[in-house]
Design a protein around this motif. Structure first.
Motif, PDB file in Angstrom:
ATOM      1  N   VAL A  76      27.020   5.132 -26.120  1.00 11.01           N
ATOM      2  CA  VAL A  76      25.797   4.056 -26.290  1.00 11.01           C
ATOM      3  C   VAL A  76      25.462   3.707 -24.643  1.00 11.01           C
ATOM      4  O   VAL A  76      25.678   2.959 -24.167  1.00 11.01           O
ATOM      5  N   ASP A  77      23.716   4.266 -24.433  1.00  4.45           N
ATOM      6  CA  ASP A  77      23.235   3.512 -23.326  1.00  4.45           C
ATOM      7  C   ASP A  77      22.890   3.029 -23.441  1.00  4.45           C
ATOM      8  O   ASP A  77      22.812   1.484 -24.107  1.00  4.45           O
ATOM      9  N   GLU A  78      22.215   1.964 -21.601  1.00  2.47           N
ATOM     10  CA  GLU A  78      21.625   0.315 -22.335  1.00  2.47           C
ATOM     11  C   GLU A  78      20.704   0.147 -23.550  1.00  2.47           C
ATOM     12  O   GLU A  78      20.084  -1.128 -23.716  1.00  2.47           O
ATOM     13  N   ASP A  84      27.690  -0.145 -29.247  1.00  2.18           N
ATOM     14  CA  ASP A  84      26.139  -0.686 -28.963  1.00  2.18           C
ATOM     15  C   ASP A  84      26.926  -2.224 -27.980  1.00  2.18           C
ATOM     16  O   ASP A  84      26.312  -2.900 -28.706  1.00  2.18           O
ATOM     17  N   PRO A  85      26.263  -2.241 -26.913  1.00  2.85           N
ATOM     18  CA  PRO A  85      26.214  -3.318 -25.908  1.00  2.85           C
ATOM     19  C   PRO A  85      25.719  -4.447 -26.306  1.00  2.85           C
ATOM     20  O   PRO A  85      25.492  -5.421 -26.182  1.00  2.85           O
ATOM     21  N   TRP A  86      23.834  -3.673 -26.693  1.00  2.00           N
ATOM     22  CA  TRP A  86      23.476  -4.880 -27.376  1.00  2.00           C
ATOM     23  C   TRP A  86      24.142  -5.523 -29.127  1.00  2.00           C
ATOM     24  O   TRP A  86      23.544  -6.753 -29.466  1.00  2.00           O
ATOM     25  N   THR A  87      23.453  -4.152 -29.727  1.00  2.00           N
ATOM     26  CA  THR A  87      23.968  -4.526 -30.896  1.00  2.00           C
ATOM     27  C   THR A  87      25.538  -5.099 -31.799  1.00  2.00           C
ATOM     28  O   THR A  87      25.580  -5.174 -33.269  1.00  2.00           O
ATOM     29  N   GLY A  88      26.961  -4.533 -31.196  1.00  2.00           N
ATOM     30  CA  GLY A  88      27.502  -4.290 -31.222  1.00  2.00           C
ATOM     31  C   GLY A  88      28.404  -3.573 -32.335  1.00  2.00           C
ATOM     32  O   GLY A  88      29.032  -3.160 -33.378  1.00  2.00           O
ATOM     33  N   THR A  89      26.766  -2.263 -32.951  1.00  2.81           N
ATOM     34  CA  THR A  89      27.548  -1.117 -33.687  1.00  2.81           C
ATOM     35  C   THR A  89      28.593  -0.553 -33.417  1.00  2.81           C
ATOM     36  O   THR A  89      28.571  -0.145 -32.113  1.00  2.81           O
ATOM     37  N   LEU A  90      29.678  -0.142 -33.666  1.00  8.32           N
ATOM     38  CA  LEU A  90      30.779   0.356 -33.621  1.00  8.32           C
ATOM     39  C   LEU A  90      30.077   2.144 -33.851  1.00  8.32           C
ATOM     40  O   LEU A  90      30.039   2.122 -35.292  1.00  8.32           O
ATOM     41  N   TYR A  91      31.054   2.879 -33.102  1.00  4.24           N
ATOM     42  CA  TYR A  91      29.992   4.684 -33.975  1.00  4.24           C
ATOM     43  C   TYR A  91      31.522   5.282 -33.088  1.00  4.24           C
ATOM     44  O   TYR A  91      32.730   5.203 -32.129  1.00  4.24           O
ATOM     45  N   VAL A 148      30.367   8.681 -37.428  1.00  7.21           N
ATOM     46  CA  VAL A 148      30.226   7.300 -38.366  1.00  7.21           C
ATOM     47  C   VAL A 148      29.759   6.083 -37.707  1.00  7.21           C
ATOM     48  O   VAL A 148      30.386   6.433 -36.268  1.00  7.21           O
ATOM     49  N   ARG A 149      29.678   5.090 -37.955  1.00  9.61           N
ATOM     50  CA  ARG A 149      29.377   4.145 -37.583  1.00  9.61           C
ATOM     51  C   ARG A 149      29.651   3.071 -38.917  1.00  9.61           C
ATOM     52  O   ARG A 149      29.742   2.430 -40.008  1.00  9.61           O
ATOM     53  N   SER A 150      30.124   1.804 -37.781  1.00  4.89           N
ATOM     54  CA  SER A 150      30.081   0.374 -38.661  1.00  4.89           C
ATOM     55  C   SER A 150      29.439  -0.571 -37.886  1.00  4.89           C
ATOM     56  O   SER A 150      29.606  -0.543 -36.738  1.00  4.89           O
ATOM     57  N   THR A 151      28.628  -1.301 -38.914  1.00  4.65           N
ATOM     58  CA  THR A 151      28.032  -2.611 -38.011  1.00  4.65           C
ATOM     59  C   THR A 151      28.641  -3.842 -37.946  1.00  4.65           C
ATOM     60  O   THR A 151      27.915  -5.078 -38.437  1.00  4.65           O
ATOM     61  N   ASP A 152      29.574  -3.469 -39.243  1.00  2.00           N
ATOM     62  CA  ASP A 152      30.747  -5.538 -39.045  1.00  2.00           C
ATOM     63  C   ASP A 152      32.079  -5.115 -38.664  1.00  2.00           C
ATOM     64  O   ASP A 152      32.360  -5.352 -39.012  1.00  2.00           O
ATOM     65  N   GLY A 153      32.348  -4.577 -37.469  1.00  2.00           N
ATOM     66  CA  GLY A 153      33.238  -4.501 -36.844  1.00  2.00           C
ATOM     67  C   GLY A 153      34.050  -3.811 -37.227  1.00  2.00           C
ATOM     68  O   GLY A 153      35.188  -4.103 -37.356  1.00  2.00           O
ATOM     69  N   GLY A 154      34.033  -2.483 -38.122  1.00  2.00           N
ATOM     70  CA  GLY A 154      34.629  -1.259 -38.526  1.00  2.00           C
ATOM     71  C   GLY A 154      35.402  -1.873 -40.086  1.00  2.00           C
ATOM     72  O   GLY A 154      35.380  -1.190 -40.907  1.00  2.00           O
ATOM     73  N   ARG A 155      34.670  -2.405 -40.741  1.00  2.00           N
ATOM     74  CA  ARG A 155      34.686  -2.942 -41.690  1.00  2.00           C
ATOM     75  C   ARG A 155      33.630  -3.299 -42.987  1.00  2.00           C
ATOM     76  O   ARG A 155      32.849  -4.126 -42.683  1.00  2.00           O
ATOM     77  N   PRO A 156      32.915  -1.970 -43.446  1.00  2.00           N
ATOM     78  CA  PRO A 156      33.759  -0.384 -43.270  1.00  2.00           C
ATOM     79  C   PRO A 156      33.220   0.419 -42.894  1.00  2.00           C
ATOM     80  O   PRO A 156      31.925  -0.542 -42.414  1.00  2.00           O
TER      81      PRO A 156
END
Length: 169
Positions: free
Chosen positions: A67-69, A12-19, A38-46
């Motif tokens: 992820v769109d704008e 996600d370009p705004w929140t940095g959430t990884l999917y 799956v998703r991660s809100t802390d850079g993939g840990r966890p």
């Protein structure tokens, strides 16, 4: 399907959430693969708990994600929902687009973005092969999809690649 089990990542370009979208059999007790996220809100840990994206009880494969704008998560995938019980002569397949506002599975919407085609018409390369020619990218207020269909009328070129832009909200 070479490469069909490869995961597809997006951020996600705004929140940095990884999917991460991938094929898995967690929701079918190992009977068939479906598309999971799956998703991660802390850079993939966890990473969080997987959630199903494709419909329950339907085999699905080859996910792509973007992820769109506005933070809408979009996924494309093939599925076999048009397969009738007892059909042993064709394998009707179609490309689907699912969207989740801000990655929320409760907001999931879905629509078909290709014609229904017979996957058994695809070239055979250690399995019926649609190719590695699908993908998804954010494009303004939507996504641009690239997808492959088996061409039932042209034996010299048994797959066709298409593209299209789709609104995500």
């Amino acid at each position: 399907m070479a490469g069909s089990t490869l995961p597809s990542p997006a951020v996600d370009p705004w929140t940095g959430t990884l999917y991460m979208a991938y094929e898995g059999s967690d929701f079918s007790a190992g009977r068939f693969d479906s598309v999971q996220l799956v998703r991660s809100t802390d850079g993939g840990r966890p990473w969080g708990t997987p959630v199903p994206i494709s419909p329950e009880g339907v085999a699905a494969f080859s996910p792509s994600i973007a992820v769109d704008e506005r933070g809408t998560v979009a996924l494309t995938y093939y599925d076999l929902r048009f397969l009738e019980p007892g059909n042993t002569t064709t394998l009707p397949t179609a490309h689907q687009l699912a969207t989740l506002r801000h990655g929320d599975p409760k907001s999931r919407t879905e629509r078909r973005i290709s014609r229904v085609f017979d996957w058994l018409r695809a070239p055979f390369a250690r399995g019926y092969f649609l190719g590695d020619y699908q993908g998804l990218a954010a494009d303004g207020k939507g996504v641009r999809a690239v997808l492959t269909e088996a061409d039932s009328g042209a034996p010299q070129h048994r797959t066709d690649v298409y593209t299209g832009t789709f609104r995500t909200g």
